[in-house]
Structures are given as structure tokens and as C-alpha cells.
Design a protein around this motif. Structure first.
Motif, PDB file in Angstrom:
ATOM      1  N   ARG A 425       0.896  -1.234   0.107  1.00 56.70           N
ATOM      2  CA  ARG A 425       0.234  -0.165  -0.088  1.00 56.70           C
ATOM      3  C   ARG A 425       0.728   1.124   0.029  1.00 56.70           C
ATOM      4  N   GLY A 426       2.084   1.233   0.845  1.00 56.13           N
ATOM      5  CA  GLY A 426       2.870   2.118   0.980  1.00 56.13           C
ATOM      6  C   GLY A 426       3.535   2.693  -0.568  1.00 56.13           C
ATOM      7  N   GLU A 427       3.885   1.673  -1.110  1.00 56.70           N
ATOM      8  CA  GLU A 427       4.697   1.675  -2.566  1.00 56.70           C
ATOM      9  C   GLU A 427       3.523   2.537  -3.556  1.00 56.70           C
ATOM     10  N   GLN A 428       2.386   1.859  -3.273  1.00 63.35           N
ATOM     11  CA  GLN A 428       0.972   2.603  -4.434  1.00 63.35           C
ATOM     12  C   GLN A 428       1.023   4.088  -4.093  1.00 63.35           C
ATOM     13  N   PHE A 429       1.159   4.441  -2.937  1.00 64.45           N
ATOM     14  CA  PHE A 429       0.739   5.615  -2.322  1.00 64.45           C
ATOM     15  C   PHE A 429       1.831   6.617  -2.802  1.00 64.45           C
ATOM     16  N   ALA A 430       3.249   6.087  -2.660  1.00 65.62           N
ATOM     17  CA  ALA A 430       4.237   6.900  -2.998  1.00 65.62           C
ATOM     18  C   ALA A 430       4.405   7.013  -4.405  1.00 65.62           C
ATOM     19  N   ARG A 431       3.803   6.432  -5.190  1.00 63.89           N
ATOM     20  CA  ARG A 431       3.673   6.643  -6.720  1.00 63.89           C
ATOM     21  C   ARG A 431       2.993   7.723  -6.933  1.00 63.89           C
ATOM     22  N   ARG A 432       1.969   8.201  -6.022  1.00 63.61           N
ATOM     23  CA  ARG A 432       1.177   9.329  -6.453  1.00 63.61           C
ATOM     24  C   ARG A 432       1.845  10.722  -5.927  1.00 63.61           C
ATOM     25  N   ILE A 433       2.808  10.633  -5.183  1.00 59.48           N
ATOM     26  CA  ILE A 433       3.409  11.916  -4.763  1.00 59.48           C
ATOM     27  C   ILE A 433       4.643  12.445  -5.848  1.00 59.48           C
ATOM     28  N   ARG A 434       4.383  13.861  -6.115  1.00 58.32           N
ATOM     29  CA  ARG A 434       5.171  14.410  -7.055  1.00 58.32           C
ATOM     30  C   ARG A 434       6.636  14.821  -6.481  1.00 58.32           C
ATOM     31  N   THR A 435       7.454  13.923  -6.532  1.00 55.08           N
ATOM     32  CA  THR A 435       8.697  14.111  -5.949  1.00 55.08           C
ATOM     33  C   THR A 435       9.799  13.324  -6.590  1.00 55.08           C
ATOM     34  N   GLY A 436      11.054  13.828  -6.404  1.00 53.23           N
ATOM     35  CA  GLY A 436      12.317  13.184  -6.906  1.00 53.23           C
ATOM     36  C   GLY A 436      12.580  11.675  -6.330  1.00 53.23           C
ATOM     37  N   THR A 437      12.470  11.461  -4.821  1.00 52.86           N
ATOM     38  CA  THR A 437      12.661  10.444  -4.111  1.00 52.86           C
ATOM     39  C   THR A 437      11.632  10.416  -3.064  1.00 52.86           C
ATOM     40  N   ILE A 438      11.425   9.178  -2.675  1.00 53.77           N
ATOM     41  CA  ILE A 438      10.358   9.072  -1.447  1.00 53.77           C
ATOM     42  C   ILE A 438      10.664   7.494  -0.924  1.00 53.77           C
ATOM     43  N   GLY A 439      10.632   7.618   0.471  1.00 56.11           N
ATOM     44  CA  GLY A 439      10.744   6.154   0.974  1.00 56.11           C
ATOM     45  C   GLY A 439       9.479   5.609   1.658  1.00 56.11           C
ATOM     46  N   VAL A 440       9.380   4.207   1.794  1.00 55.95           N
ATOM     47  CA  VAL A 440       8.239   3.723   2.507  1.00 55.95           C
ATOM     48  C   VAL A 440       8.973   3.150   3.934  1.00 55.95           C
ATOM     49  N   ASN A 441       8.331   3.639   4.794  1.00 57.76           N
ATOM     50  CA  ASN A 441       8.816   3.315   6.315  1.00 57.76           C
ATOM     51  C   ASN A 441      10.235   3.743   6.730  1.00 57.76           C
ATOM     52  N   HIS A 442      10.907   4.558   5.822  1.00 56.42           N
ATOM     53  CA  HIS A 442      12.278   4.975   5.865  1.00 56.42           C
ATOM     54  C   HIS A 442      12.534   5.867   5.093  1.00 56.42           C
ATOM     55  N   TYR A 443      13.809   6.592   5.007  1.00 56.44           N
ATOM     56  CA  TYR A 443      14.325   7.315   3.903  1.00 56.44           C
ATOM     57  C   TYR A 443      15.759   7.237   4.069  1.00 56.44           C
ATOM     58  N   SER A 444      16.424   6.837   2.934  1.00 55.48           N
ATOM     59  CA  SER A 444      17.981   6.953   2.863  1.00 55.48           C
ATOM     60  C   SER A 444      18.303   7.189   1.490  1.00 55.48           C
ATOM     61  N   ASN A 445      19.328   7.766   1.161  1.00 57.58           N
ATOM     62  CA  ASN A 445      20.019   7.757  -0.210  1.00 57.58           C
ATOM     63  C   ASN A 445      21.016   6.580  -0.524  1.00 57.58           C
ATOM     64  N   ASP A 446      20.589   5.937  -1.433  1.00 56.58           N
ATOM     65  CA  ASP A 446      21.532   4.782  -1.823  1.00 56.58           C
ATOM     66  C   ASP A 446      22.361   5.037  -2.935  1.00 56.58           C
ATOM     67  N   PRO A 447      23.424   4.655  -2.891  1.00 56.03           N
ATOM     68  CA  PRO A 447      24.602   5.146  -4.052  1.00 56.03           C
ATOM     69  C   PRO A 447      24.023   4.755  -5.280  1.00 56.03           C
ATOM     70  N   PHE A 448      23.260   3.435  -5.553  1.00 56.60           N
ATOM     71  CA  PHE A 448      22.835   2.875  -6.605  1.00 56.60           C
ATOM     72  C   PHE A 448      21.776   3.674  -7.344  1.00 56.60           C
ATOM     73  N   SER A 449      20.934   4.561  -6.426  1.00 57.62           N
ATOM     74  CA  SER A 449      19.675   4.974  -7.069  1.00 57.62           C
ATOM     75  C   SER A 449      19.746   6.579  -7.432  1.00 57.62           C
ATOM     76  N   PRO A 450      19.164   7.063  -8.333  1.00 59.27           N
ATOM     77  CA  PRO A 450      19.325   8.420  -8.579  1.00 59.27           C
ATOM     78  C   PRO A 450      18.781   9.119  -7.479  1.00 59.27           C
ATOM     79  N   PHE A 451      19.268  10.380  -7.174  1.00 53.19           N
ATOM     80  CA  PHE A 451      18.822  11.357  -6.141  1.00 53.19           C
ATOM     81  C   PHE A 451      18.773  12.667  -6.528  1.00 53.19           C
ATOM     82  N   GLY A 452      17.520  13.248  -6.510  1.00 60.30           N
ATOM     83  CA  GLY A 452      17.435  14.965  -7.042  1.00 60.30           C
ATOM     84  C   GLY A 452      16.019  15.220  -6.824  1.00 60.30           C
ATOM     85  N   GLY A 453      15.597  16.273  -7.357  1.00 61.49           N
ATOM     86  CA  GLY A 453      14.347  16.812  -7.037  1.00 61.49           C
ATOM     87  C   GLY A 453      13.670  17.448  -8.291  1.00 61.49           C
ATOM     88  N   VAL A 454      12.294  17.831  -8.202  1.00 62.06           N
ATOM     89  CA  VAL A 454      11.474  18.427  -9.142  1.00 62.06           C
ATOM     90  C   VAL A 454      11.378  19.863  -8.875  1.00 62.06           C
TER      91      VAL A 454
END
Length: 485
Positions: A425-454
Motif C-alpha cells: 500500500r505504501g508503494e502504491q501511495f508513494a507513486r502518487r507523490i510528485r517528488t524526486g525521491t520517497i521512502g516507505v517506512n524509512h528514507y535513505s539515499n542509496d548510491p545505486f539509485s538516482p537522487f534529485g528533485g523536481v
């Protein structure tokens, strides 16, 4: 304590006397005492640094033309030299900007070497491909270093953010002129010592600390091919205007006002440590933190109490003490800014639940208590503007559609988090948020994944393969032969 002082700038692979006698003095945010100083770069120093970087890049046998494996050898030595200085790097960051030492040991001591090795590995894996063309012939698509890079970094997570730029730029074959923020220069000079020890060729990395005016001069310097900036949205807009006029590539990682959305099935008590990391980490001085906490009306009082309980329980104190969870803000000016927002929240009618002042047991230093406001209108100033301090605004919502609307009702779009007992449910909800990055039950920048904003949070991406592409130019070579293989 003994101060940490430097008399020369790292330019062209050596330590050189600055063009003027102007200096940057650094004061401890914990006790306000002088802790060190370095030369303040002038426009003449910028000219020298850009010239050194240009000479190094244009050298037909230089860094840009080395094989990936040869560059990797140097970057590995650089990583090792940084690791050997990791403890001192963390300490210097902490005494300059107030970051709790346990966090500095994670972000500032370890992350740079990880990024150097990651991007060196990406480049070694290959940056060229052959494509069969639609017209029956072949094309070779290559990626080449973009050129001389101006990297401008902030004070809040100085070494980690430096290497969001430096690691992919160096791995790609670029040369760099780095301008650290005046508040955090002592760690940058330690990093330069590691670069010199590792044997980076002359001019590949140049470190020139300075303020905004000299930074603006660097951005528009004719010898620069690419700008990578992390900082405020206001400064980012000015840089974007300059780069647009010059048709100069630019990556901008700017401000944020992210939402931490608590769904109606969430149990924050089970994830409170992660919630702290997503909302109040580094004394609230991280751009992607979820400082707008959205709570369902049916559970609003419960969520307010939980968030207030978290904020009120945090250990505020000397950031060099391992048990400290919240240290001081970076400067007196920053504390004044944060306290101004607290006053604005009160005058606009929000309910102060916890905090709102300075710790009673601290008679020096730029401390602010972790602060929580409830009954915050979604359009209120403290719900719309980036505060950059330990201040949370808890905003009620009616249903999921309302929560999405509130989360997206912002000029920013950098981070965010969703809190729920149901990860799907969290993943489906996260898809509706207009943002560059979002976490489900946590937030952390992973070196393998792009980070930035809109939107006002910037443009372009760092980290992941996308972070390497930002420092490369794509060239297509059309071949006058068919693919016979």
C-alpha cells in the motif's frame, strides 16, 4: 583547544600562497570559540584554479585520456587515504557544523570512499556501445568527460555532498574546481591532503573556499564547462540563469519541504528510529527531511503525541558526545532564521506542542530545542517554506486523496516518506507523490539509485548511473559500413 589553520590553497596539485591576505575564520557552533581558519579565495585564485584544471583536462596525455583502469588505481589510493583520515574528517565536520559525531562517522567518514569505488567501477564496466542503425549501417555511441567542472557544495553534509560530485566527475575523466562553503572548510582541506597523498595529477582537483560573490564568479568563468551546485533554491535560480545564458550544463540540488505521510494503519512506535532519521536527522539541517508530517484526522491526536514524544525525548547537547542526538545549528544566523520561523508559526495560530526555545542548560552555542507544531494550516508559512532546523509541522488530512493533495501542494519536490503497516500500500501511495525521491517506512539515499528533485528542488540527478552521466558528453560516430557480425 588548538586551532586548525592553513596558510595556502590547494591549486594545481600543490599548496600555493593565496592572492590576498583575506581569511575565513571558523567558529564552533557548540561554544562559539574560534576553531580554525583558511585563506579566502579571491577571483585571482579562481582564475588560477580554473587555469590549472583546464591545463590538466586539455593535456592530450592527461587525466581525461587515461584508461579507466589507470584512473581507478589513483581513485582507489584516494579512497584509502580518505578512510585513513575518516575519524578526523568526522570530527572536523562535527566541530564546524554541529552534526552529531555518530552521524558524521557514517556520512562524512565512510561515504566518500564508497562513492569513489562505485563510480570507478561503473566507468571500468564500459562506456561505449555499437548500435545497428535503421538505415543498415552502424553507429558507435561513446561517453566522454564533459570537461572542467565547478563543484559548489553546502555546509550541512559537506564531505558526502562533495563526493556526490567529485567521485563521478573524476571517474569520468573530468577535472574539478571545488568551492566549499565558508562554514565547513577544515574538512575540505583535509580532503585535499588525501588527494595529494593519493597522487591525483596536478590540476585535476583544486580547492578554493569562498563566499557567494566569488562563487558567482566561478559559475560564469569562461573556463568552466559544467556546474554542479547543491544549496538554496534562491542561489540555484541565479546559477540557472547564468548557465542558461551561457548554454552551460548544470545540475542543481536545491531546497525541500517534504512530506512524511502517516497512513491510517501505521504504527509509528514500531518505526520511530527510522521516523527520526526521516524527519529530524542532523539537527533538521538536511534538504530532503520530511518536515511536514501529515496525519489522518481519525488518529491525529495520537500522531501528534507520538511525534511530540519523540522530539521531547531527544538528547540535545555537545555533538562530539556519542549519545547526543541533536546538536547545535551551524551558525548564529541560522539559529536566528529558525527562531524566526518558530515565531511565525505562533503568530499564525499553530499550536506549539513541544520545544520552541533554546535549551535551558546551554549558555553558549547555537542550539534550538526540537520543536513540534500541531493544528498547522496546510498553507501556513511553516508548512510551505524550508526552515532547515529541528522544527516539524503536523498537518491533518481527511482521506488518502486529501493527503496526496497536501503532499503535492508545495513548490518543492525532493524527498518524502510514507508510513504504513502495508508496504505494498505504501508503494502504491508513494507513486502518487510528485517528488524526486520517497521512502516507505524509512528514507535513505542509496548510491545505486538516482537522487534529485523536481520543481523548486532543482534539476538533474546525482548518485546511481545517472550521477555519472551528468559529467559526460555523449558522442555518436556514424560508421560507413554495415554490421557483418
Amino acid at each position: 583547544m588548538t586551532t586548525i589553520d592553513y596558510d595556502r590553497l590547494y591549486v594545481g596539485g600543490t599548496w600555493n600562497a593565496p592572492a590576498t591576505d583575506q581569511r575565513i575564520q571558523v567558529h564552533s557552533p557548540t561554544d562559539e570559540q574560534l576553531i580554525g581558519s583558511v585563506p579566502e579565495a579571491s577571483e585571482a585564485d579562481i582564475d588560477a584554479a580554473v587555469s590549472a584544471a583546464r591545463d590538466a583536462f586539455d593535456d592530450p596525455e592527461g587525466w581525461a585520456h587515461w584508461s579507466p583502469s589507470r584512473r581507478t588505481e589513483v581513485l582507489e589510493r584516494f579512497a584509502v587515504a580518505l578512510e585513513e583520515r575518516g575519524g578526523e574528517t568526522a570530527r572536523r565536520v562535527t566541530i564546524q557544523n554541529g552534526m552529531p559525531i555518530w552521524l558524521a562517522q557514517q556520512f562524512e567518514a565512510g561515504f566518500p570512499a564508497v562513492l569513489l569505488r562505485y563510480y570507478a567501477g561503473l566507468v571500468e564496466a564500459g562506456q561505449e556501445e555499437r548500435r545497428q542503425g535503421m538505415l543498415g549501417k552502424q553507429a558507435v555511441v561513446t561517453r566522454e568527460p564533459i570537461g572542467v567542472v565547478a563543484a559548489i557544495v553546502p555546509w550541512n553534509v559537506p564531505q558526502a555532498i562533495t563526493f556526490l560530485k567529485l567521485a563521478p566527475a573524476l571517474a569520468a575523466g573530468c577535472t574539478v574546481v571545488l568551492k566549499p562553503a565558508p562554514e565547513t572548510v577544515l574538512d575540505a582541506f583535509l580532503m585535499a591532503e588525501a588527494a595529494a597523498e593519493a597522487g591525483l595529477p596536478a590540476g585535476v582537483l583544486n580547492v578554493v573556499p569562498a563566499g557567494r560573490e566569488v562563487g558567482a564568479y566561478l559559475v560564469e568563468h569562461p573556463g568552466i564547462d559544467k556546474v554542479s551546485f547543491t544549496g538554496s533554491t534562491a542561489a540555484g535560480r541565479a546559477i540557472a540563469q547564468t548557465c542558461g545564458r551561457l548554454l552551460r550544463p548544470v545540475t542543481l540540488e536545491l531546497g525541500g519541504k517534504s512530506a512524511a505521510i502517516v497512513l491510517d494503519d501505521a504504527n509509528l512506535g514500531d518505526t520511530i528510529e527510522s521516523f527520526f532519521g526521516a524527519t529530524l536527522l542532523n539537527n533538521g539541517q538536511i534538504c530532503w527531511l520530511g518536515t511536514r508530517v501529515l496525519a489522518p484526522r481519525a488518529r491525529y491526536d495520537e500522531v501528534v503525541d507520538t511525534v511530540a514524544g519523540l522530539a521531547g525525548s531527544l538528547v540535545v547537547g555537545d555533538p562530539l558526545v556519542e549519545t547526543t542526538q541533536v546538536g547545535p545549528l551551524v551558525s548564529e544566523r541560522q539559529r536566528h532564521r529558525v527562531e524566526g520561523y518558530i515565531e511565525k508559526g505562533l503568530s499564525d495560530g499553530a499550536r506549539l506542542v513541544v520545544g520552541g526555545g533554546r535549551p535551558a542548560d546551554r549558555d553558549a552555542g547555537w542550539f534550538v530545542q526540537p520543536t513540534v507544531f500541531a493544528d498547522v494550516d496546510r498553507k501556513a508559512t511553516i508548512a510551505q517554506e524550508e526552515i532547515f532546523g529541528p522544527v516539524l509541522a503536523v498537518i491533518p488530512y481527511d482521506d488518502e486523496d486529501d493527503a496526496v493533495a497536501i503532499a503535492n501542494d508545495t513548490d518543492y519536490g525532493l524527498g518524502g516518506s510514507v508510513w504504513t503497516a502495508d508496504p505494498d500500500r505504501g508503494e502504491q501511495f508513494a507513486r502518487r507523490i510528485r517528488t524526486g525521491t520517497i521512502g516507505v517506512n524509512h528514507y535513505s539515499n542509496d548510491p545505486f539509485s538516482p537522487f534529485g528533485g523536481v520543481r523548486a528542488s532543482g534539476m538533474g540527478r546525482e548518485l546511481g548511473p545517472e550521477g555519472l552521466v551528468a559529467f559526460q558528453s555523449v558522442k555518436t560516430i556514424y560508421l560507413d559500413q554495415a554490421n557483418d557480425s
